[in-house]
Motif scaffolding. Structure first.
Motif, short mmCIF file in Angstrom:
data_model
loop_
_atom_site.label_atom_id
_atom_site.label_comp_id
_atom_site.label_asym_id
_atom_site.label_seq_id
_atom_site.Cartn_x
_atom_site.Cartn_y
_atom_site.Cartn_z
N HIS A 58 0.84 -1.21 0.00
CA HIS A 58 0.00 0.00 0.00
C HIS A 58 0.87 1.26 0.00
N PHE A 59 2.02 1.17 -0.64
CA PHE A 59 2.95 2.30 -0.70
C PHE A 59 2.32 3.52 -1.36
N PHE A 60 1.60 3.29 -2.46
CA PHE A 60 1.06 4.42 -3.24
C PHE A 60 -0.21 5.02 -2.65
N ASN A 61 -0.80 4.38 -1.65
CA ASN A 61 -1.95 5.02 -1.00
C ASN A 61 -1.66 5.24 0.49
N SER A 62 -0.38 5.52 0.78
CA SER A 62 0.03 5.83 2.14
C SER A 62 0.75 7.17 2.18
N VAL A 63 0.58 7.88 3.27
CA VAL A 63 1.36 9.09 3.50
C VAL A 63 2.76 8.66 3.92
N VAL A 64 3.76 9.20 3.25
CA VAL A 64 5.15 8.88 3.58
C VAL A 64 5.83 10.13 4.15
N ARG A 75 5.71 15.81 4.80
CA ARG A 75 4.57 14.92 4.52
C ARG A 75 4.40 14.80 3.00
N THR A 76 4.45 13.57 2.49
CA THR A 76 4.38 13.37 1.05
C THR A 76 3.45 12.21 0.69
N PHE A 95 7.93 12.13 -5.09
CA PHE A 95 7.07 12.34 -3.92
C PHE A 95 6.34 13.68 -4.06
N LEU A 96 5.03 13.67 -3.87
CA LEU A 96 4.24 14.90 -3.90
C LEU A 96 4.11 15.44 -2.48
N ARG A 97 4.55 16.67 -2.29
CA ARG A 97 4.45 17.31 -0.98
C ARG A 97 3.00 17.72 -0.71
N ILE A 98 2.45 17.35 0.44
CA ILE A 98 1.05 17.65 0.76
C ILE A 98 0.94 18.20 2.17
N SER A 99 -0.16 18.91 2.41
CA SER A 99 -0.45 19.36 3.78
C SER A 99 -1.22 18.27 4.50
N GLU A 100 -1.38 18.40 5.78
CA GLU A 100 -1.96 17.32 6.59
C GLU A 100 -3.35 16.92 6.15
#
Length: 244
Positions: A58-64, A75-76, A95-100
């Motif tokens: 589930h790497f691609f649907n997890s926050v890393v 947070r990416t 990695f896409l940088r995202i807010s919480e």
């Protein structure tokens, strides 16, 4: 909710093919963090740690959380992993940088349950999965690990559409312009064969009946030999010269 993952990283001083090859020889994988209206940051991560994260399924649907690339963890959301076509080793990560609580689009795997309560499966039906993953829009802090779909009550010929799938609160399908099919319950090969044989037999009988009807019509409308009237026979001796 999907598990949150962490990866340690270091920033890259040099970029380019030569620098990237050197990093890979050292067991590191070049990567980049971008998005959220900030400048992209070139980093590299440990290959073993990345492969371990990929193996979770589930790497691609997890926050890393990428640690070490900035003063605080970044947070990416993983967006892409490039693999070597020969060795299948990872060679680059985006990695896409995202807010919480950003709204993100993720691919979430589908699992099916209650097979024992499906009449169609009890009859030998086969589950044909059209979509193994669903593209969903959700809160970055509430990414579902998987979507469970019950097969209870389904019979052969039934389908499961996205409108029938119960999604977690605050989650919606990224495809909202049609009610697409997720899975169907189809007949087993043996049942299909019987149906096909019955259809072929019915077609052959219909063809035979049509041929018989055509023959009868031809005999009735003009089947007598030329120069004779249907139902009549030539008189004996007709056409013979008198006295012969």
């Amino acid at each position: 909710m999907s598990e949150q993952l962490s990866l340690s990283a270091e920033t890259r001083d040099r970029v380019g093919k030569g620098a990237s090859r050197a990093l890979r020889r050292e067991g590191r994988v070049p990567a980049v963090i971008y998005g959220n209206k900030q400048d992209p940051v070139s980093i590299h991560v440990e290959e073993k740690a990345l492969v371990k994260a990929l193996m979770t399924g589930h790497f691609f649907n997890s926050v890393v959380m990428v640690e070490g690339a900035a003063k605080s963890a970044v947070r990416t959301l993983p967006k892409d992993v490039a693999f070597d076509p020969v060795t299948d080793r990872p060679v680059h990560v985006d990695f896409l940088r995202i807010s919480e609580h950003a709204k993100v689009t993720v691919a979430v795997p589908v699992v099916f349950s209650d097979e024992e309560e499906s009449r169609g499966i009890k009859r030998g039906g086969v589950l044909n999965i059209v979509r193994h993953e669903l593209e969903l829009v959700c809160d970055a802090a509430e990414i579902p690990e998987q979507i469970e779909i019950s097969l209870k009550g389904l019979d052969i010929g039934d389908s499961v559409h996205i409108s029938q799938v119960k999604l977690p609160k605050g989650t919606a399908s990224a495809i909202d312009d049609r009610d697409f099919t997720v899975a169907t319950l189809i007949a087993p090969s043996a049942m299909k064969s019987e149906v096909q044989e019955a259809a072929a037999e019915e077609a052959a009988l219909a063809e035979e009946a049509a041929a018989e009807h055509a023959a009868e019509a031809e005999a009735t409308e003009g089947g007598a030999p030329e120069g004779e009237t249907a139902g009549e026979t030539p008189a004996e001796g007709e056409g013979e010269a008198k006295g012969e």
